[in-house]
Design a protein around this motif. Structure first.
Motif, short mmCIF file in Angstrom:
data_model
loop_
_atom_site.label_atom_id
_atom_site.label_comp_id
_atom_site.label_asym_id
_atom_site.label_seq_id
_atom_site.Cartn_x
_atom_site.Cartn_y
_atom_site.Cartn_z
N GLY A 1 -0.56 26.26 0.19
CA GLY A 1 -1.09 26.65 1.44
C GLY A 1 -2.18 25.70 1.99
N LEU A 2 -3.04 25.61 1.16
CA LEU A 2 -4.26 24.69 1.42
C LEU A 2 -3.68 23.25 1.83
N GLU A 3 -2.71 22.75 1.09
CA GLU A 3 -1.99 21.48 1.31
C GLU A 3 -1.35 21.44 2.61
N ARG A 4 -0.71 22.50 3.08
CA ARG A 4 0.11 22.70 4.59
C ARG A 4 -0.93 22.84 5.51
N LYS A 5 -2.17 23.42 5.20
CA LYS A 5 -3.24 23.48 6.49
C LYS A 5 -3.99 22.27 6.62
N GLY A 6 -4.16 21.64 5.40
CA GLY A 6 -4.84 20.30 5.46
C GLY A 6 -4.04 19.34 5.99
N LEU A 7 -2.60 19.33 5.85
CA LEU A 7 -1.94 18.08 6.30
C LEU A 7 -1.93 18.49 7.91
N LYS A 8 -2.07 19.49 8.56
CA LYS A 8 -1.96 19.71 9.98
C LYS A 8 -3.41 19.23 10.43
N MET B 1 0.92 -1.35 -0.06
CA MET B 1 -0.05 -0.07 -0.13
C MET B 1 0.88 1.09 0.04
N THR B 2 0.55 2.25 -0.74
CA THR B 2 1.33 3.38 -0.88
C THR B 2 0.14 4.48 -1.29
N TRP B 3 0.49 5.86 -0.61
CA TRP B 3 -0.36 6.91 -0.74
C TRP B 3 0.07 8.15 -0.84
N CYS B 4 -0.64 9.37 -1.23
CA CYS B 4 -0.05 10.64 -0.91
C CYS B 4 -1.25 11.61 -0.75
N PHE B 5 -1.11 12.83 -0.39
CA PHE B 5 -2.18 13.56 -0.21
C PHE B 5 -1.89 15.09 -1.02
N ARG B 6 -3.06 15.59 -1.79
CA ARG B 6 -3.11 16.57 -2.21
C ARG B 6 -4.22 17.52 -1.76
N ALA B 7 -3.89 18.86 -2.31
CA ALA B 7 -5.31 19.74 -2.38
C ALA B 7 -5.61 20.61 -3.54
N ARG B 8 -6.58 20.80 -3.47
CA ARG B 8 -7.26 21.73 -4.56
C ARG B 8 -8.16 22.90 -4.18
N SER B 9 -7.75 24.14 -4.75
CA SER B 9 -8.82 24.96 -4.33
C SER B 9 -9.36 25.89 -5.41
N TYR B 10 -10.86 26.07 -5.45
CA TYR B 10 -11.58 26.57 -6.38
C TYR B 10 -12.38 28.11 -5.81
#
Length: 532
Positions: free
Chosen positions: A264-271, A218-227
């Motif tokens: 920026g959203l990725e850093r906030k989302g990660l936290k 199993m492998t995974w990663c995290f991403r964020a998108r803003s509209y």
């Protein structure tokens, strides 16, 4: 007919660089790779693969368009056909009374200050849609005239359930799907997403205690998108603004949301997601993970309010560029583009084991698309042009070089001749075909030596002739799906076979969609179902 316009469809590209971020020593985000690439996602087998997914919402991100409106009319129809094929639903009546039908609701609402034509706003709003599934439990009489669209009976639709595997398989064969996401949690508060996701259990298969089920793969990663970005004030501005807005130069407007990744959203989302992410096992893979976890900010809920939506990507669309004309050995003067070929095959509901016929196969684009989406399909192509114009050996090499199942036979002949059609049936065991797909030469885009009847009229007459002779060409329940060009001086009804010819062929009109090619010419996708 509307003129061709620039698209407002958002896509996802990566142009920004940033430092890696980590949790428990695991690097979670980085910008080493564009997420535009439609990679396949080999999901580990879980019980959910064979159980229902109706308890969670799904989100479809449609493929972006070079020209607004060029492929949008086919999106939902292609996905519906793919879902019907993957759930192995068959019906001998139009209107798909027994079908599970997807229902789509826009997930985006354009809120920028930038001036944009209404049609572009429409394309933006429809670029991402929530999808659910319904089923018509009642038998209804259907309007099957040639001007009808899909036969929906909203008053009799009830919620339906489908398997995750069916959705994954359907999306992976839809040329107009960029990706499909399963929604695990949503809230207007970023800090609530982790708690809601843990309660939902949508990531439990990734938890450390379940690592043994995946054999350490199993492998995974995290991403964020803003509209949520606002645009510049007027179309006359000549400046470059932020990644979620628009650059305007020389009067041309780039796609709104052309770069929606938000570091920026990725850093906030990660936290905010730390309580969830620390539960996950496996390894973080920033290049080609099995599971991608996304936060989308600015999607709208059913009340139109902006939400932060936590999802996992469960499928991506196919790499249609693999059969692009420029990559093939055999090409003709006007080869069918891959997206059009995939659309034909999906509306025809082609699936593994089906026998399909293209009576005007040209360089074989539709047969290539069919082999990509259903590797065990049995196909036959008929082409009147001789090998000096359309080399059959080159077509076969295009299949072999891509490791695709080649056609049972590529016949040099005229599909209007009964002996040629018999040769086609013989190639698949002297049986009828489950689907006929075609982009006939109508003489509008290239010269044609066909007789006074249109190619579709010839095909209808052939179906009638063979059935009356006891050698059926198309099975009952099978579909004939074709493109029909229509100029601005014509109507679709004028270009289709008459109602009498349709009935004589044992066919009933099912659905049609218009694809504008330019201001003077449209191409209509039409589908007929064999009922007798």
């Amino acid at each position: 007919m509307q003129p061709t316009l620039l698209s407002a469809s958002p896509t996802s590209t990566t142009t920004t660089s940033t430092a890696d971020t980590s949790i428990d020593g695991k690097t979670i985000i980085a910008t080493t790779r564009s997420d535009d690439e439609n990679d396949t996602i080999p999901r580990p087998n879980t019980d959910d693969d064979i159980t229902i997914i109706q308890q969670r919402k799904l989100l479809i991100h449609w493929r972006g368009e070079k020209d607004a409106g060029y492929s949008k009319p086919f999106r939902q129809l292609e996905f519906q056909g793919a879902m019907a094929a993957e759930t192995a639903i068959t019906t001998t009546t139009p209107a798909t009374d027994q079908d599970v039908q997807p229902t789509f609701i826009n997930a985006l609402v354009y809120n920028g200050n930038e001036f944009m034509p209404d049609v572009n706003v429409e394309h933006f709003n429809e670029a991402m849609q929530y999808v659910s599934f319904q089923k018509n439990e009642n038998n209804n009489n259907n309007d099957n005239n040639n001007n009808s669209s899909d036969n929906n009976h909203d008053n009799h639709m009830v919620g339906a359930v489908v398997s995750r595997k069916s959705v994954e398989n359907a999306a992976s064969r839809c040329s107009l799907v960029h990706a499909v996401y399963e929604i695990v949690a949503q809230s207007d508060d970023l800090d609530m997403l982790a708690e809601l996701a843990i309660q939902d259990g949508g990531f439990e298969d990734l938890y450390k205690e379940n690592e043994c089920q995946h054999q350490g793969l199993m492998t995974w990663c995290f991403r964020a998108r803003s509209y949520l970005g606002d645009l510049v004030d007027s179309p006359s501005d000549q400046e470059t603004v932020s990644s979620t807005t628009t650059t305007i130069k020389s009067g041309k407007v780039k796609r709104y949301g052309s770069n929606t990744r938000s570091m920026g959203l990725e850093r906030k989302g990660l936290k905010a997601l730390t309580p969830l992410l620390v539960k996950l096992g496996g390894k973080v893979d920033l290049l080609n993970p099995l599971v991608k976890i996304y936060i989308f900010d600015g999607l709208r809920d059913e009340h139109g309010q902006p939400q932060k939506v936590l999802t996992r990507r469960i499928a991506t669309g196919p790499r249609t560029s693999a059969i692009a004309p420029a990559t093939r050995i055999c090409i003709t003067n006007t080869p069918l583009e891959p997206i059009a070929a995939f659309s034909l095959c999906n509306v025809a509901r082609i699936k593994n084991g089906d026998k399909i016929l293209d009576p005007y196969c040209g360089s074989g684009t539709t047969l290539l698309a069919a082999a990509m989406m259903a590797p065990m399909v049995q196909s036959v192509g008929i082409e009147i042009a001789h090998n000096g114009l359309v080399n059959r050996n080159d077509i076969l090499q295009d299949f072999r070089s891509r490791d695709l199942t080649p056609p049972k036979q590529l016949i040099c002949g005229d599909s209007t001749h009964a002996d040629v059609r018999q040769q086609a049936r013989a190639a698949v065991g002297n049986t009828a075909f489950d689907a006929i797909v075609a982009d006939p030469p109508y003489g509008i885009r290239e010269s044609s030596n066909y007789n006074e009847r249109s190619p579709l009229e010839e095909l209808f007459a052939s179906i009638q002739h063979d059935r009356d002779a006891g050698q059926r060409l198309l099975n009952i329940g099978g579909r004939l799906v074709a493109f029909v060009p229509v100029t601005d001086q014509q109507s679709l009804r004028q270009m289709l076979p008459s109602r009498e010819a349709t009935e004589a062929a044992g066919l009933e009109f099912e659905v049609s969609r218009e694809q504008p090619l330019n201001e003077k010419l449209s191409r209509w996708l039409v589908s007929f179902i064999c009922v007798r």
